[in-house]
Design a protein around this motif. Structure first.
Motif, short mmCIF file in Angstrom:
data_model
loop_
_atom_site.label_atom_id
_atom_site.label_comp_id
_atom_site.label_asym_id
_atom_site.label_seq_id
_atom_site.Cartn_x
_atom_site.Cartn_y
_atom_site.Cartn_z
N ILE A 182 58.60 51.63 -78.10
CA ILE A 182 57.87 51.01 -76.98
C ILE A 182 58.46 51.45 -75.64
O ILE A 182 58.12 50.89 -74.60
CB ILE A 182 57.86 49.48 -77.11
N ARG A 201 55.87 56.46 -74.43
CA ARG A 201 54.51 56.02 -74.74
C ARG A 201 53.44 56.77 -73.95
O ARG A 201 52.28 56.83 -74.38
CB ARG A 201 54.37 54.52 -74.49
N ARG A 218 56.22 49.47 -67.04
CA ARG A 218 55.98 49.17 -68.45
C ARG A 218 54.61 48.51 -68.64
O ARG A 218 53.86 48.87 -69.57
CB ARG A 218 57.08 48.26 -68.99
N ALA A 223 51.07 50.13 -70.56
CA ALA A 223 50.39 49.42 -71.64
C ALA A 223 48.96 49.04 -71.28
O ALA A 223 48.16 48.73 -72.18
CB ALA A 223 51.18 48.16 -72.02
N PHE A 254 46.51 45.38 -75.03
CA PHE A 254 47.76 45.00 -74.36
C PHE A 254 48.51 43.95 -75.17
O PHE A 254 47.92 43.01 -75.71
CB PHE A 254 47.42 44.45 -72.98
N ALA A 275 58.43 53.06 -72.41
CA ALA A 275 57.20 53.36 -71.67
C ALA A 275 57.06 54.85 -71.36
O ALA A 275 55.94 55.39 -71.36
CB ALA A 275 57.15 52.54 -70.38
N GLN A 333 50.36 57.80 -76.25
CA GLN A 333 49.07 57.14 -76.08
C GLN A 333 47.99 58.14 -75.69
O GLN A 333 46.82 57.99 -76.09
CB GLN A 333 49.20 56.02 -75.05
N ALA A 336 49.25 48.62 -77.48
CA ALA A 336 50.10 49.09 -76.39
C ALA A 336 50.85 47.89 -75.83
O ALA A 336 50.25 47.03 -75.19
CB ALA A 336 49.24 49.74 -75.30
N HIS A 337 52.16 47.83 -76.09
CA HIS A 337 52.95 46.64 -75.75
C HIS A 337 53.96 46.91 -74.65
O HIS A 337 54.43 48.05 -74.48
CB HIS A 337 53.69 46.13 -76.98
#
Length: 704
Positions: free
Chosen positions: A508, A513, A550, A554, A559, A510, A517, A531-532
């Motif tokens: 996780i 990610r 962050r 997300a 979310f 960011a 993503q 997406a956390h």
């Protein structure tokens, strides 16, 4: 030419019928009039060192009968009847689908190839039936065979591992062939079994791109091969283990679907076609998808250390932030204090929950949130009551050690008795508790993987999982299910037809990610992308990023929160609450319409969600700028959009020491600034100064 064709809004596929064999491929690409194509016989003069009977690419190319490219079928009867000659029994033609029935009387089999079109997406699948009186061994059955032009230039695909999913790779077309094979028993952390094949000069926004993905959650093979005439053949299908499939007389094997599209608007056109196809397959109720609720998951806040009072306090803090769904992760069931024991014993642990899970679930619901629960039904610990009662229920090979991973073995879901047991346990949980959501995990590869008869059972395992999910979905249609496999190990169009959300990665962080993503969005729509907001430092990397960044990273997906708010300072909690509120305000637009991905100058990446008359534009900077002032980013989808009102909603970054602001951006923060769509598509959108690890969020709407 006797042609049959299917047409999408911008594409066509054309087959040429013939008297003595399967239809021949004539075209798959931009839309055209099939009747204007000349017959193949009028184009193909005899070639040197060739068979006297011409062998063009057929809809179902046969092995051993003069076609030397990849065959759609490899099968035999004890080593005999491995060469196939198909004749056409029947062709069913509709406006949106073609079904071709083929026979091989010498080999004693029939093969049915189906092709359907929806929009510009083709869906192909095949069914093979053993008509003989002895078993038929099947080594390969392609879901479909597709022709690609001679001038393809590159293959874009993804690699990855646990905590590092969706690593993009771009390779030039090979001299002869390219194969990617998944052998782990599940999809794998590279992402869906799929690829993009680019034409000359293709970009995100323009040019020809062929793309395909296999709707299958198990072993798979993707194959591209060039023939000696310079054209390319694409096949995808299940990768079968040695001896895995043997069809008894009268038995059939049906392939998973192959989803394939041709875009003349670059990679983004293919992405948008994929999103439309996955949305059409998703198991939403009749009334459609409701807004995706904000999650909190207990895992990284508590791990196995469950305490009912502490978890109730977590739920209270989460509700205060605006969270809408509370998910209780691993550690809630009998004897589960770490990952060494109790998988399979799906009853609440009386030591941790003396009155069961109902008091916690009631507390969560009284706060206005939904209650969700983590399960891993396909797995079992050797140290569990279920294993002690049924050690024969696991995938295993006689004489081969039972290899554990995360201290667990895999239950054999090819057996009806195992599926029945799991359904009973899950049904009891879903009936006895107000569970709105299951996080369905799968934390290991399959090895070894044989069923009760000792035969490889990879296909049976995936089919069994699908059967169990379908049965639960029918019994509890209101329950949503997340597909998780050590993070992103099972993300594909097959399980997307049975689940509502994917856990993109256990990482996780960011910064990590951002690329993960974007890779996810190449295949799957944003509303299915878990997406956390995680803790800082991130548990998987040790890196720390600011809360605003962050939350902004997300924002475009489904979310969620994966931390304990009690550990945050008041300022940080306020930023998280603001991020949740921002998500709620924008999620309807973020999760409908189309998605465009793009790159800007100096390391910027962007994505736009919606339609040209109402877009959420999300611009991310990870590394520090190298330029004194940022160049604009070009937004090609706004060509012809007329006047566009540009509003700068926020720059999500670490507070303090702001960069100097130009008057234009101050106006964008106010009532917005009107800029011509053609100017945004050519000269570009001016960009404010952005620090490293920041996101600029815009809304672009048609000016009144």
């Amino acid at each position: 030419m006797s042609a049959i064709a299917l047409h999408g809004p911008t594409t066509s596929m054309v087959l040429e019928c013939r008297d003595d064999g399967p239809p021949l491929w004539r075209w798959w690409g931009g839309r055209l009039d099939a009747e204007t194509l000349p017959a193949l016989a009028d184009l193909r003069a005899p070639a040197s060192f060739s068979l006297d009977v011409d062998q063009p690419l057929a809809l179902v190319p046969a092995y051993g009968a003069g076609w030397f490219g990849p065959a759609a079928l490899r099968a035999h009867r004890g080593g005999r009847h491995s060469a196939h000659r198909f004749t056409t029994q029947d062709i069913d033609c509709g406006a949106d689908a073609i079904t071709v029935h083929l026979r091989d009387d010498a080999a004693g089999l029939t093969l049915v190839q189906r092709i359907a079109v929806a929009g510009d997406m083709l869906t192909l699948s095949a069914t093979l039936t053993n008509n003989g009186d002895t078993p038929l061994s099947v080594d390969w059955l392609a879901s479909g065979t597709l022709p690609l032009p001679h001038d393809c230039t590159a293959i874009r695909h993804f690699t990855g591992r646990h905590n590092a999913e969706f690593v993009e790779a771009v390779e030039p077309m090979p001299a002869q062939g390219w194969t990617r094979e998944g052998r782990r028993g599940l999809t794998g952390h590279a992402g869906p079994p799929g690829l993009f094949v680019e034409g000359p000069g293709a970009t995100r926004h323009a040019g020809r791109v062929h793309a395909a993905q296999l709707a299958w959650s198990g072993n798979h093979r993707l194959l591209l091969e060039r023939d000696d005439e310079g054209y390319w053949v694409l096949q995808m299908g299940m990768a079968l283990a040695p001896g895995e499939v043997s069809l008894a007389p009268g038995e059939s094997l049906t392939t998973p679907d192959l989803l394939a599209t041709c875009s003349n608007t670059g990679l983004n056109g293919a992405v948008q076609a994929f999103h439309a196809a996955i949305r059409a397959r998703a198991p939403w109720p009749t009334e459609g998808m409701r807004p995706r609720p904000v999650h909190i998951n207990s895992w990284e806040g508590f791990y196995f250390d469950h305490d009912e009072a502490a978890l109730k306090a977590l739920a209270t803090r989460a509700a205060d932030l605006g969270v809408e769904r509370f998910v209780l992760d691993d550690g809630w069931f009998r004897g589960r204090d770490d990952d060494t024991a109790a998988l399979g014993d799906w009853e609440p642990d009386a030591r941790k929950y003396p009155d069961g899970l109902a008091p916690l679930a009631t507390h969560v619901m009284d706060l206005g949130m939904e209650f969700g629960l983590w399960v891993e039904p396909e797995m079992i610990n050797p140290d569990s009551d279920l294993y002690r009662a049924h050690p024969d229920w696991v995938l295993a090979v006689d004489g081969v050690p039972r290899i554990t991973a995360r201290n667990q073995l895999v239950l054999d879901l090819g057996r009806a008795v195992v599926r029945d047991h799991l359904f009973a346990r899950l049904d009891a949980l879903l009936t006895g508790l107000p569970i709105a959501y299951l996080k369905w995990d799968h934390n290991r590869d399959l090895a070894p993987a044989a069923g009760a008869e000792g035969r490889a059972a990879y296909v049976a395992q995936v089919s069994g999982v699908y059967d169990l999910l379908d049965r639960l979905g029918a019994a509890h249609p209101a329950v949503e299910i997340e597909s998780c496999a050590g993070g992103g190990g099972r993300i594909d169009a097959g399980i997307a037809a049975r689940t509502h959300r994917f856990w993109t990665s256990d990482c996780i962080d960011a910064v990590s990610r951002v690329s993960m993503q974007r890779g996810f969005l190449m295949f799957m729509p944003p509303e299915m992308m878990g997406a956390h907001v995680g803790a800082a430092p991130a548990h998987s990397t040790g890196r720390a990023q600011g809360m605003a960044f962050r939350a902004a990273v997300a924002l475009p997906g489904h979310f969620g929160v994966e931390l304990d708010p009690a550990e945050m300072a008041a300022e940080e909690a306020g930023l998280l609450a603001a991020g949740i509120a921002r998500y709620k305000a924008l999620r309807d637009r973020l999760h409908s319409g189309r998605v465009w991905l793009g790159e800007g100058p100096d390391g910027l990446v962007w994505q736009a969600h919606g339609e040209p008359d109402d877009l959420i534009l999300h611009v991310t900077r990870v590394a520090p700028t190298t330029l004194r002032r940022p160049p604009p980013i070009v937004l090609p989808m706004l060509t012809g959009a007329g006047d566009v009102r540009v509003a700068l909603l926020e720059i999500a970054t670490v507070p303090g020491h702001p960069a100097p602001d130009a008057p234009l951006f101050a106006a964008m923060r106010g009532g917005g600034v009107v800029i011509g769509g053609d100017a945004l598509a050519t000269a570009g959108l001016p960009m404010p100064a952005m620090k490293a690890e920041s996101v600029a969020l815009f809304r672009l709407t048609r000016a009144s």
